[in-house]
Design an enzyme around this catalytic site. Structure first.
Site, PDB file in Angstrom:
ATOM      1  N   GLY A  59      88.362  12.100  27.609  1.00 17.62           N
ATOM      2  CA  GLY A  59      87.213  11.877  28.489  1.00 17.62           C
ATOM      3  C   GLY A  59      86.576  13.105  29.112  1.00 17.62           C
ATOM      4  O   GLY A  59      85.386  13.100  29.417  1.00 17.62           O
ATOM      5  N   ASP A  99      87.783  13.489  33.756  1.00 19.48           N
ATOM      6  CA  ASP A  99      86.519  12.779  33.940  1.00 19.48           C
ATOM      7  C   ASP A  99      86.510  11.948  35.216  1.00 19.48           C
ATOM      8  O   ASP A  99      85.555  11.978  35.984  1.00 19.48           O
ATOM      9  CB  ASP A  99      86.204  11.898  32.710  1.00 19.48           C
ATOM     10  CG  ASP A  99      87.371  10.988  32.283  1.00 19.48           C
ATOM     11  OD1 ASP A  99      88.420  10.983  32.962  1.00 19.48           O
ATOM     12  OD2 ASP A  99      87.224  10.278  31.276  1.00 19.48           O
ATOM     13  N   ASP A 127      91.055   7.444  38.968  1.00 16.46           N
ATOM     14  CA  ASP A 127      91.038   5.998  39.211  1.00 16.46           C
ATOM     15  C   ASP A 127      92.263   5.675  40.065  1.00 16.46           C
ATOM     16  O   ASP A 127      92.201   5.740  41.289  1.00 16.46           O
ATOM     17  CB  ASP A 127      91.022   5.290  37.846  1.00 16.46           C
ATOM     18  CG  ASP A 127      90.946   3.781  37.961  1.00 16.46           C
ATOM     19  OD1 ASP A 127      90.511   3.282  39.007  1.00 16.46           O
ATOM     20  OD2 ASP A 127      91.315   3.076  36.998  1.00 16.46           O
ATOM     21  N   THR A 128      93.405   5.364  39.438  1.00 22.08           N
ATOM     22  CA  THR A 128      94.618   5.177  40.244  1.00 22.08           C
ATOM     23  C   THR A 128      95.220   6.530  40.639  1.00 22.08           C
ATOM     24  O   THR A 128      95.965   6.619  41.610  1.00 22.08           O
ATOM     25  CB  THR A 128      95.696   4.396  39.461  1.00 22.08           C
ATOM     26  OG1 THR A 128      96.117   5.188  38.343  1.00 22.08           O
ATOM     27  CG2 THR A 128      95.178   3.057  38.992  1.00 22.08           C
ATOM     28  N   GLY A 129      94.920   7.562  39.855  1.00 22.01           N
ATOM     29  CA  GLY A 129      95.469   8.890  40.119  1.00 22.01           C
ATOM     30  C   GLY A 129      96.752   9.185  39.357  1.00 22.01           C
ATOM     31  O   GLY A 129      97.264  10.309  39.410  1.00 22.01           O
ATOM     32  N   THR A 158      97.338   9.585  36.160  1.00 26.28           N
ATOM     33  CA  THR A 158      97.201  10.612  35.115  1.00 26.28           C
ATOM     34  C   THR A 158      97.306  12.015  35.717  1.00 26.28           C
ATOM     35  O   THR A 158      98.085  12.845  35.262  1.00 26.28           O
ATOM     36  CB  THR A 158      95.842  10.461  34.387  1.00 26.28           C
ATOM     37  OG1 THR A 158      95.733   9.126  33.903  1.00 26.28           O
ATOM     38  CG2 THR A 158      95.713  11.437  33.246  1.00 26.28           C
ATOM     39  N   LYS A 204      86.955   7.005  41.980  1.00 24.66           N
ATOM     40  CA  LYS A 204      86.904   5.608  42.456  1.00 24.66           C
ATOM     41  C   LYS A 204      87.841   5.523  43.651  1.00 24.66           C
ATOM     42  O   LYS A 204      89.024   5.211  43.505  1.00 24.66           O
ATOM     43  CB  LYS A 204      87.410   4.662  41.366  1.00 24.66           C
ATOM     44  CG  LYS A 204      86.419   4.327  40.292  1.00 24.66           C
ATOM     45  CD  LYS A 204      87.010   3.247  39.372  1.00 24.66           C
ATOM     46  CE  LYS A 204      86.225   3.170  38.083  1.00 24.66           C
ATOM     47  NZ  LYS A 204      86.901   2.338  37.069  1.00 24.66           N
ATOM     48  N   ASP A 211      84.387   6.488  27.979  1.00 25.38           N
ATOM     49  CA  ASP A 211      84.145   5.522  26.910  1.00 25.38           C
ATOM     50  C   ASP A 211      84.570   4.118  27.281  1.00 25.38           C
ATOM     51  O   ASP A 211      85.318   3.886  28.232  1.00 25.38           O
ATOM     52  CB  ASP A 211      84.947   5.925  25.665  1.00 25.38           C
ATOM     53  CG  ASP A 211      86.439   5.602  25.828  1.00 25.38           C
ATOM     54  OD1 ASP A 211      87.018   6.026  26.844  1.00 25.38           O
ATOM     55  OD2 ASP A 211      87.003   4.911  24.960  1.00 25.38           O
ATOM     56  N   ARG A 242      80.382   7.610  24.843  1.00 24.47           N
ATOM     57  CA  ARG A 242      80.722   8.929  25.387  1.00 24.47           C
ATOM     58  C   ARG A 242      79.526   9.878  25.370  1.00 24.47           C
ATOM     59  O   ARG A 242      79.448  10.823  26.141  1.00 24.47           O
ATOM     60  CB  ARG A 242      81.854   9.576  24.577  1.00 24.47           C
ATOM     61  CG  ARG A 242      83.202   8.880  24.673  1.00 24.47           C
ATOM     62  CD  ARG A 242      84.292   9.793  24.108  1.00 24.47           C
ATOM     63  NE  ARG A 242      85.528   9.094  23.802  1.00 24.47           N
ATOM     64  CZ  ARG A 242      86.516   8.848  24.665  1.00 24.47           C
ATOM     65  NH1 ARG A 242      86.386   9.252  25.906  1.00 24.47           N
ATOM     66  NH2 ARG A 242      87.603   8.221  24.306  1.00 24.47           N
TER      67      ARG A 242
HETATM   68  P1  IMP Z   1      94.129   7.002  36.397  1.00 23.05           P
HETATM   69  O1  IMP Z   1      95.385   7.559  35.811  1.00 23.05           O
HETATM   70  O2  IMP Z   1      94.284   5.566  36.816  1.00 23.05           O
HETATM   71  O3  IMP Z   1      93.527   7.838  37.489  1.00 23.05           O
HETATM   72  O4  IMP Z   1      93.119   6.866  35.208  1.00 23.05           O
HETATM   73  C1  IMP Z   1      92.347   7.868  34.782  1.00 23.05           C
HETATM   74  C2  IMP Z   1      91.891   7.588  33.370  1.00 23.05           C
HETATM   75  O5  IMP Z   1      91.543   6.201  33.160  1.00 23.05           O
HETATM   76  C3  IMP Z   1      90.643   8.364  33.143  1.00 23.05           C
HETATM   77  O6  IMP Z   1      90.938   9.636  32.615  1.00 23.05           O
HETATM   78  C4  IMP Z   1      89.883   7.489  32.160  1.00 23.05           C
HETATM   79  O7  IMP Z   1      90.266   7.820  30.844  1.00 23.05           O
HETATM   80  C5  IMP Z   1      90.338   6.069  32.449  1.00 23.05           C
HETATM   81  N1  IMP Z   1      89.345   5.338  33.284  1.00 23.05           N
HETATM   82  C6  IMP Z   1      89.510   4.905  34.550  1.00 23.05           C
HETATM   83  N2  IMP Z   1      88.414   4.287  35.005  1.00 23.05           N
HETATM   84  C7  IMP Z   1      87.519   4.326  33.993  1.00 23.05           C
HETATM   85  C8  IMP Z   1      86.162   3.851  33.855  1.00 23.05           C
HETATM   86  O8  IMP Z   1      85.538   3.254  34.757  1.00 23.05           O
HETATM   87  N3  IMP Z   1      85.564   4.088  32.651  1.00 23.05           N
HETATM   88  C9  IMP Z   1      86.184   4.732  31.616  1.00 23.05           C
HETATM   89  N4  IMP Z   1      87.450   5.202  31.723  1.00 23.05           N
HETATM   90  C10 IMP Z   1      88.114   4.998  32.886  1.00 23.05           C
HETATM   91 MG    MG Z   2      90.788  10.056  30.428  1.00 29.33          MG
END
Ligand code: IMP
Ligand code: MG
Length: 174
Positions: free
Chosen positions: A38, A94, A97-99, A101, A125, A153, A159
């Protein structure tokens, strides 16, 4: 599709983030690391707004969901990234979201010897965080909606869009 952040707004903000990082990183040896897939467009624009010399590379992360009912399993690979030992790493993704990653990657980069890990995301978010970490720098705070474009995506589509769009307000966030 509804445009949430225009291409112009993204370009302006990316240049601001580049200037902020230049100030923070002046006189440091640093490596810019993008999270595939992403972050490839964000990283490409961000590094071109930073005139300081630096190395750059990628790690990869993906959430694999075997069945809709299973929790997503996070697959991370730091193979092939440049040597980070003793260096400041700017970890670029990119979206936060939850953090999970960024938390996992930050941990692995420290384990690989990074002296300091600075996190930068284009989108945040803010309502979805489940970890004890917030991004050091972010471009835009967005509501809890599924977004695509500028590298993000849905099933490897969208993308290429130059702006950030809400895919479909009726779809669930996952
Ligand atoms: P986290 O580990 O929950 O913070 O997720 C992060 C990853 O989830 C990002 O790098 C994206 O690949 C994917 N992701 C989370 N929300 C979205 C979204 O709204 N659109 C596309 N990808 C998302
Ligand atoms: Mg990603």
């Amino acid at each position: 599709m509804q445009v949430l952040v225009s291409a112009e707004a993204i370009q302006t903000r990316v240049r601001q983030l580049g200037a902020t990082l230049e100030e923070r990183l002046a006189s440091q040896q640093f490596v810019m690391i993008g999270v595939l897939d992403g972050a490839f467009i964000f990283l490409a624009d961000l590094v071109r707004s930073i005139s300081l010399a630096h190395r750059m590379g990628f790690v990869s992360a993906s959430s694999y969901r075997g069945a809709v009912t299973e929790a997503a399993e996070l697959l991370i690979s730091i193979k092939g990234m440049p040597d980070v030992s003793g260096l400041t790493v700017v970890l670029v993704d990119d979206i936060f979201d939850t953090g999970k990653t960024l938390e996992r990657l930050k941990h692995q980069l420290h384990a690989a010897g990074a002296a300091q890990v600075v996190t930068v995301v284009l989108l945040w978010k803010t309502g979805r965080r489940t970890v004890d970490l917030t991004p050091d720098y972010y471009g835009f705070e967005i509501p809890d909606q599924f977004v695509v474009g500028y590298g993000l995506d849905f099933d490897e589509q969208y993308r290429h869009l130059p702006e950030i769009c809400v895919l479909n307000p009726e779809l669930p966030a996952d």
